[in-house]
Design an enzyme around this catalytic site. Sequence first.
Site, PDB file in Angstrom:
ATOM      1  N   LYS A  95     -14.547  29.610 -69.038  1.00  0.00           N
ATOM      2  CA  LYS A  95     -14.697  28.275 -68.431  1.00  0.00           C
ATOM      3  C   LYS A  95     -13.294  27.676 -68.264  1.00  0.00           C
ATOM      4  O   LYS A  95     -12.518  27.590 -69.227  1.00  0.00           O
ATOM      5  CB  LYS A  95     -15.549  27.409 -69.356  1.00  0.00           C
ATOM      6  CG  LYS A  95     -16.246  26.264 -68.674  1.00  0.00           C
ATOM      7  CD  LYS A  95     -17.244  25.653 -69.656  1.00  0.00           C
ATOM      8  CE  LYS A  95     -18.012  24.516 -69.046  1.00  0.00           C
ATOM      9  NZ  LYS A  95     -18.847  23.843 -70.051  1.00  0.00           N
TER      10      LYS A  95
HETATM   11  O1  G3P Z   1     -21.588  20.929 -69.355  1.00  0.00           O
HETATM   12  C1  G3P Z   1     -20.865  19.731 -69.332  1.00  0.00           C
HETATM   13  C2  G3P Z   1     -21.489  18.754 -70.233  1.00  0.00           C
HETATM   14  O2  G3P Z   1     -21.441  19.203 -71.547  1.00  0.00           O
HETATM   15  C3  G3P Z   1     -21.000  17.389 -70.153  1.00  0.00           C
HETATM   16  O3  G3P Z   1     -22.061  16.620 -70.506  1.00  0.00           O
HETATM   17  O4  G3P Z   1     -23.217  14.653 -71.356  1.00  0.00           O
HETATM   18  O5  G3P Z   1     -20.831  15.104 -72.019  1.00  0.00           O
HETATM   19  O6  G3P Z   1     -21.396  14.378 -69.704  1.00  0.00           O
HETATM   20  P1  G3P Z   1     -21.862  15.100 -70.913  1.00  0.00           P
END
Ligand code: G3P
Length: 217
Positions: free
Chosen positions: A87
Amino acid sequence: MKFFIDTANLAQIKEAHELGILDGVTTNPSLMAKEGVKGKEAVMQHYKTICEMVDGDISAEVISTDFDGMIAEGKELVKIHKNIVVKVPMIKDGIKAIKWFTENGIKTNCTLVFSAGQAILAAKAGATYVSPFIGRIDDGGWDGIDLIHQIRQIFSVQGFNTEILAASIRNPNHIIKCAEAGADVCTCPLDSILGLLKHPLTDIGLAKFLEDAKKFA
Ligand code: G3P
């Protein structure tokens, strides 16, 4: 649409996997830190454990921001297991690194994507996956699902093979909308996946069936 779980929590990965619908896992440094995984050895072991739990693509994120650092980290990560996907953040050196990984047969997931232009660059570099962050776009007052539609349209018209991996999913409706918009993959917290199960009429209907079943038991 493939279902990935977006967590480094082993219990949650196990629970989603046992449902029989899990195709892979995505992690990021914040999710790893949340699990209290500390030190390079422990981090590498954690990725290995996840790979042994789920037979699908497992995204492991580099933390370098320069080309040489990302390449060195990516080479280490792919030694852990054949299913590791490197990633890489959507920055200039990240694009160069994605191109290098692509040319060397290593799968990549371009993360922190918030615009169609960024998605085009990632696809041009040959990224396996591009990860638009739906929830964070919504948080900013825009519409994350619109971006999925736009990227789907562009990738289809242009014939890009990069898969659209909808990330930063916050609720079950996001998953439904991503499926409708043509995302190839949705990476979700466990709660959002389990939320798809819920409907009050299902609960009411089942209670009635079970009550009536007692009449002929
Ligand atoms: O895959 C990306 C994700 O983990 C981000 O999620 O909820 O931190 O915006 P969030």
